[in-house]
Design an enzyme around this catalytic site. Structure first.
Site, PDB file in Angstrom:
ATOM      1  N   PHE A 139       0.863  -1.190   0.000  1.00  0.00           N
ATOM      2  CA  PHE A 139       0.000   0.000   0.000  1.00  0.00           C
ATOM      3  C   PHE A 139       0.893   1.231   0.000  1.00  0.00           C
ATOM      4  O   PHE A 139       1.709   1.415   0.889  1.00  0.00           O
ATOM      5  CB  PHE A 139      -0.926   0.025   1.219  1.00  0.00           C
ATOM      6  CG  PHE A 139      -1.843   1.220   1.204  1.00  0.00           C
ATOM      7  CD1 PHE A 139      -3.015   1.210   0.469  1.00  0.00           C
ATOM      8  CD2 PHE A 139      -1.504   2.381   1.883  1.00  0.00           C
ATOM      9  CE1 PHE A 139      -3.846   2.320   0.418  1.00  0.00           C
ATOM     10  CE2 PHE A 139      -2.329   3.505   1.843  1.00  0.00           C
ATOM     11  CZ  PHE A 139      -3.501   3.468   1.105  1.00  0.00           C
ATOM     12  N   ASP A 224       9.306   2.650   1.598  1.00  0.00           N
ATOM     13  CA  ASP A 224       8.133   3.369   2.086  1.00  0.00           C
ATOM     14  C   ASP A 224       8.025   3.085   3.583  1.00  0.00           C
ATOM     15  O   ASP A 224       7.567   2.022   3.999  1.00  0.00           O
ATOM     16  CB  ASP A 224       6.888   2.892   1.332  1.00  0.00           C
ATOM     17  CG  ASP A 224       5.606   3.570   1.820  1.00  0.00           C
ATOM     18  OD1 ASP A 224       5.623   4.154   2.927  1.00  0.00           O
ATOM     19  OD2 ASP A 224       4.590   3.487   1.116  1.00  0.00           O
ATOM     20  N   LYS A 253       2.827   9.706   8.372  1.00  0.00           N
ATOM     21  CA  LYS A 253       2.088   9.308   9.566  1.00  0.00           C
ATOM     22  C   LYS A 253       2.588   9.880  10.896  1.00  0.00           C
ATOM     23  O   LYS A 253       2.127  10.914  11.312  1.00  0.00           O
ATOM     24  CB  LYS A 253       1.972   7.776   9.605  1.00  0.00           C
ATOM     25  CG  LYS A 253       1.026   7.260   8.511  1.00  0.00           C
ATOM     26  CD  LYS A 253       0.427   5.923   8.816  1.00  0.00           C
ATOM     27  CE  LYS A 253      -0.762   5.612   7.934  1.00  0.00           C
ATOM     28  NZ  LYS A 253      -0.453   5.034   6.617  1.00  0.00           N
TER      29      LYS A 253
HETATM   30  C1  LIG Z   1      -0.707   5.370   5.174  1.00  0.00           C
HETATM   31  C2  LIG Z   1       0.290   4.945   4.176  1.00  0.00           C
HETATM   32  C3  LIG Z   1       0.453   5.634   2.966  1.00  0.00           C
HETATM   33  C4  LIG Z   1      -0.428   6.803   2.557  1.00  0.00           C
HETATM   34  O1  LIG Z   1      -0.357   7.856   3.449  1.00  0.00           O
HETATM   35  P1  LIG Z   1      -1.458   9.031   3.397  1.00  0.00           P
HETATM   36  O2  LIG Z   1      -0.967  10.032   4.397  1.00  0.00           O
HETATM   37  O3  LIG Z   1      -2.770   8.421   3.777  1.00  0.00           O
HETATM   38  O4  LIG Z   1      -1.477   9.550   2.017  1.00  0.00           O
HETATM   39  C5  LIG Z   1       1.454   5.212   2.107  1.00  0.00           C
HETATM   40  N1  LIG Z   1       2.251   4.162   2.418  1.00  0.00           N
HETATM   41  C6  LIG Z   1       2.118   3.478   3.568  1.00  0.00           C
HETATM   42  C7  LIG Z   1       3.041   2.363   3.865  1.00  0.00           C
HETATM   43  C8  LIG Z   1       1.127   3.839   4.482  1.00  0.00           C
HETATM   44  O5  LIG Z   1       0.982   3.133   5.614  1.00  0.00           O
END
Ligand SMILES: *Cc1c(COP(=O)(O)O)cnc(C)c1O
Length: 401
Positions: A139, A224, A253
């Site tokens: 994700f 990421d 986050k």
């Molecule tokens: C939450 C998340 C995203 C997206 O972040 P947003 O602030 O909602 O755009 C991307 N990559 C990972 C691994 C995430 O947990």
């Protein structure tokens, strides 16, 4: 249901776009790992706003930093130098071994910048090198580049066509990556611990093998760390457990304990691919979010929260396993530090979630079979004991139905 909540739900229904499947609870106050809803009911928060509230709710140091900055200056734009932004970049450089930073407001924006930077870097060398490879169940966000990198059909369905140049391979399968990686590959993007799909740590040996393949093919490796970073797994970045080095890292986050901010970090080799005019962000790295982030990093260091994440995380996983010996509710417990996920023996995740909320425990259900726990890094063993008690009751109530 109280009249106030009923009215809230009705107005939301009439005035908001229904892109969220919300739970029928509205919180109005928080302190540490505790939340209270608008009816005054108390909850233990083992979700932390989805890995955002690292230091717990209403941490006095964050409240103070945000208040002081709001009273001084909130925003001027990136046309000018922004002192707290430069200070934050300096702190992140110390934590990342000298990487340079670019700021934005969210995770998906950080990944957009990461993808653009990777392509721009490779474009200077070879214009045919543009493909981004990601793995199944990843994700990376909801905007088009990040969405195209998110190798899960359910997120892309109905939004096509996706941008070109994205390839997908099976998670953890190095042979599959070796087949797809080529002279056209610009970068591989990976979450060291996949979050959204139910907490799946990628094995250290896999990350090491990916790094080797990337070096061999002159491909950039993007981690990421939006969910797994910021000390959640017990190291500042989750990929540090593998000893592997990143070319680009995305963060968001937990970076400012709830004030919106994202960042992309890049090595000194890769960072110069962006020159003035290539990329930008109006709100990115403004005074308020950077002041909050600096205070977050201070508290993390002063309260030894990475160490706490390891200790309390181990305690939590141990107790989940012990509890499972008699409850037999789980088929797997996974996690690193305070990023913990379980697979349920039966597909009752939503029922367990609702029963847990009834008991005053906030957790997250992923699909039918997984639960995810992302509590503040400030929690104690006593909080885990209480959470286990509530979880046990939630399971008993779910099974009794
Ligand atoms: C939450 C998340 C995203 C997206 O972040 P947003 O602030 O909602 O755009 C991307 N990559 C990972 C691994 C995430 O947990």
């Amino acid at each position: 249901m109280s009249e106030q909540l009923e009215k809230l739900i009705q107005t939301d229904k009439e005035c908001c776009i229904h892109n969220y499947g919300r739970l029928p609870i509205a919180f109005s106050r928080g302190e540490g790992a505790k939340l209270w809803d608008i009816n005054g009911k108390e909850y233990l928060d083992f979700l932390g706003g989805i890995a955002v509230v690292l230091l717990g709710h209403s941490h006095p140091k964050i409240t103070e930093a945000v208040t002081r900055q709001a009273q001084t200056l909130i925003h001027t734009s990136n046309i000018f130098y922004i002192e707290p932004q430069v200070q934050l970049a300096e702190r992140l450089a110390e934590l990342s071994g000298g990487m340079r930073a670019l700021f934005c407001n969210s995770g998906t924006e950080a990944n957009e910048a990461a993808i653009k930077l990777a392509r721009k870097y490779q474009n200077k060398i070879d214009a045919g090198k543009f493909e981004i490879i990601s793995v199944t169940d990843s994700f990376h966000g909801r905007t088009y580049g990040a969405l195209a990198a998110t190798a899960q059909p359910k997120y892309q369905e109905g939004f096509g066509p996706m941008p070109e140049g994205f390839r997908y391979v099976e998670r953890g399968n190095i042979d599959a990556l070796e087949t797809v990686i080529s002279g056209k590959t610009a970068a591989v993007i990976l979450e060291p611990v996949q979050g959204e799909s139910g907490v799946w740590p990628l094995p250290d040996e896999y990350l090491q093998a990916v790094r080797q393949l990337c070096d061999q093919h002159k491909v950039l490796l993007i981690f990421d760390e939006i969910q797994s970073g910021m000390g959640r797994t017990g190291k500042f970045f989750a990929h540090q457990w593998s000893g592997v080095k990143a070319d680009i890292i995305s963060l968001a986050k937990g970076l400012a304990n709830g004030i919106p901010i994202g960042a992309v970090l890049a090595t000194e080799e890769v960072a110069p691919a962006f020159v003035p005019g290539n990329h930008g962000c109006t709100f990115g790295g403004n005074f308020l979010s950077c002041a909050a982030s600096l205070a977050t990093l201070d508290v993390m260091r002063d309260e030894n929260l990475m160490e706490n994440a390891t200790n309390v995380g181990d305690y939590f996983v141990e107790h989940l396993n012990q509890w499972n010996m008699y409850s037999e509710a789980l088929t797997e417990v996974r996690g690193r530090g305070l990023m913990v996920g379980v697979t349920l023996a039966k597909p009752i995740a939503r029922k367990v979630l609702l029963a847990a909320l009834e008991e005053g425990l906030v957790i997250n259900a992923v699909g039918d079979s997984y639960l995810r726990f992302l509590p503040p890094l400030t929690i104690t063993n006593a909080d885990v004991d209480l959470a286990m008690e509530k979880l046990d009751k939630a399971f008993q109530n779910t099974s009794a139905e």
